[in-house]
Design an enzyme around this catalytic site. Structure first.
Site, PDB file in Angstrom:
ATOM      1  N   THR A 189     -15.275 -76.441 -38.680  1.00 56.72           N
ATOM      2  CA  THR A 189     -16.209 -76.841 -39.734  1.00 56.72           C
ATOM      3  C   THR A 189     -17.560 -76.145 -39.648  1.00 56.72           C
ATOM      4  O   THR A 189     -18.422 -76.359 -40.506  1.00 56.72           O
ATOM      5  CB  THR A 189     -16.463 -78.355 -39.677  1.00 56.72           C
ATOM      6  OG1 THR A 189     -17.025 -78.690 -38.392  1.00 56.72           O
ATOM      7  CG2 THR A 189     -15.177 -79.143 -39.885  1.00 56.72           C
ATOM      8  N   LYS A 190     -17.778 -75.323 -38.640  1.00 60.41           N
ATOM      9  CA  LYS A 190     -19.104 -74.770 -38.388  1.00 60.41           C
ATOM     10  C   LYS A 190     -19.395 -73.544 -39.249  1.00 60.41           C
ATOM     11  O   LYS A 190     -18.506 -72.937 -39.835  1.00 60.41           O
ATOM     12  CB  LYS A 190     -19.255 -74.426 -36.912  1.00 60.41           C
ATOM     13  CG  LYS A 190     -19.131 -75.626 -35.978  1.00 60.41           C
ATOM     14  CD  LYS A 190     -20.184 -76.678 -36.270  1.00 60.41           C
ATOM     15  CE  LYS A 190     -20.242 -77.778 -35.224  1.00 60.41           C
ATOM     16  NZ  LYS A 190     -19.113 -78.707 -35.282  1.00 60.41           N
ATOM     17  N   ASN A 191     -20.679 -73.174 -39.306  1.00 62.34           N
ATOM     18  CA  ASN A 191     -21.100 -72.017 -40.107  1.00 62.34           C
ATOM     19  C   ASN A 191     -20.409 -70.738 -39.658  1.00 62.34           C
ATOM     20  O   ASN A 191     -20.127 -69.862 -40.460  1.00 62.34           O
ATOM     21  CB  ASN A 191     -22.619 -71.832 -40.015  1.00 62.34           C
ATOM     22  CG  ASN A 191     -23.392 -72.985 -40.611  1.00 62.34           C
ATOM     23  OD1 ASN A 191     -23.010 -74.138 -40.461  1.00 62.34           O
ATOM     24  ND2 ASN A 191     -24.498 -72.685 -41.277  1.00 62.34           N
TER      25      ASN A 191
END
Length: 421
Positions: A189-191
């Site tokens: 889910t991270k950038n």
């Protein structure tokens, strides 16, 4: 009556940004036959260190691993106390327990969700050995003040930067010449995502050397290449370590995402602008403030409902958004209310009233680089439509359900209402 038209398909809370470049990079890594830690991992470590401006980067399999290693390299252990925030994911505090130390929570700034430096100072005792601030949602904690506190009290500073790829403090990326150690997450889910993965960055040679050994069973440096022509079968176990290292398939994804990061961030901010324009000035909603010293990476889009203006609970608000096919989440359920901590340390919600109020009123809206302005506009319309109709003409609490405002007043005798008007 509402004229809002619910979309037919579900909008996920978050999905990774996958291009042909990631697929090609993984395919190349698989075809290379080198699936464990190898040249791609070393290349990613080099590039990520250069990107943030740190001397060393150790690629690991999660931010949890990085946080654990950071404390171990500092010698934090039984009898020590480590100050952190209750508004975070469990790994931040769990890793403190994993080294045998005691997590001590410090309350937050209710405008940002960030740990309050004044509360850090208030919690310092002769047993305090380290501070673990969290760069919550993509905002930078006040590193100037926190670093000064750590310097004055000779405390190790381990930054939890799980949300902070592209976050800047005073114009410089988090991780740029860190005081001690900074831990990143590359979860799906991270950038910057590679499914599972993380990194520990530091400018300290001793921290880096120890973290490298501990991250791979405690094996002597360079032993990752023991099956290669230039490697050696002979190695030493310098101390009992962990299986924490990153491997080349992860690194192939992470390196490709790093190369695409600027474009992914640009598209993320296009969606943010849609949200900001829609929600500014709406009295039922409270927007997260960005301190002047900070550039927000927008890992999360944090929205808070204003309790006294609603006749339904925050949880019901979430249910109604989901009924409109909008995936949402909460960041986070305050750690001191979790049974593992409440039972062990006897915490009550009112012990950290600002974190509890924030936790009970927060909603995280969809935020990712492939969201797009059209989808962001739909989410904003869904939120505003719900705000418009949340009154006694259309909604009433379900049997046994109190309004959010009433439940907070009862739970902590009205204190939170005054803290978060």
């Amino acid at each position: 009556m509402s004229e809002f038209k619910t979309r037919e398909t579900w909008m996920p809370f978050c999905i990774p940004d996958i291009s042909d470049a990631e697929i090609a990079a993984v395919s190349d890594a698989v075809r290379s036959g080198w699936w464990a830690k190898g040249p791609r991992t070393l290349e990613f470590e080099k590039r990520f260190a250069e990107y943030v401006g740190a001397k060393h980067c150790i690629g690991v399999n999660s931010c949890t691993a990085a946080l654990h290693l950071a404390l171990m390299t500092a010698g934090v252990g039984p009898g020590d106390e480590v100050i952190t925030t209750p508004l975070t994911f469990a790994s931040t505090a769990n890793t403190i327990l994993h080294v045998g130390a005691t997590p001590v929570f410090a309350d937050i700034d209710p405008d940002t969700g960030l740990i309050d430096p004044d509360e850090i100072e208030r919690r310092i005792t002769p047993k305090t050995r380290a501070v673990v601030p969290v760069h919550y949602s993509g905002l930078a904690a006040d590193l100037g003040r926190i670093s000064k506190i750590c310097d004055e009290h000779d405390l190790f500073l381990s930054e939890d930067a799980a949300h902070a790829v592209e976050t800047r403090y005073g114009g410089e990326l988090i991780g740029h010449h860190p005081r001690n150690a900074v831990s990143y997450s590359f979860y799906a889910t991270k950038n910057l995502a590679c499914g599972e993965g993380g990194a520990l960055v530091t400018d300290d040679d001793a921290i880096a050397a120890k973290a490298r050994v501990l991250s791979c069973h405690g094996m002597s440096s360079g032993s990752w290449n023991r099956y290669g022509k230039e490697g050696s079968w002979r190695y030493d176990i310098e101390e009992p370590g962990y299986k924490y290292n990153m491997f080349d398939i992860q690194a192939a994804l992470a390196t490709t995402q790093l190369a695409r990061l600027e474009d992914m961030q640009r598209r993320r901010f296009e969606a943010v602008r849609v949200y900001e324009e829609a929600f500014v000035g709406v009295p039922e909603l409270r927007l997260q403030k960005t301190p002047d010293y900070c550039h927000h990476s927008r890992h999360l889009y944090v929205l808070r409902v204003v309790p006294e203006r609603l006749t339904i609970s925050r949880d019901r608000f979430i249910d109604e958004l989901k009924a409109r096919n909008v995936g949402v989440s909460v960041h986070f359920i305050a750690l001191h209310t979790m049974s593992a901590y409440a039972k062990r340390f006897g915490y009550k919600p009112e012990d950290y009233p600002k974190a509890y109020a924030f936790s009970e009123s927060e909603i995280s809206l969809p935020m990712y680089s492939t969201l797009g302005t059209e989808n962001a506009a739909y989410v904003a319309d869904a939120v505003l439509d719900l705000v418009r109709i949340v009154d006694k003409r259309f909604f009433s609490p379900r049997r046994g359900e109190k309004t959010f405002h009433d439940s907070l007043k009862k739970s902590i005798m009205g204190k939170i209402v005054r803290l978060c008007p």
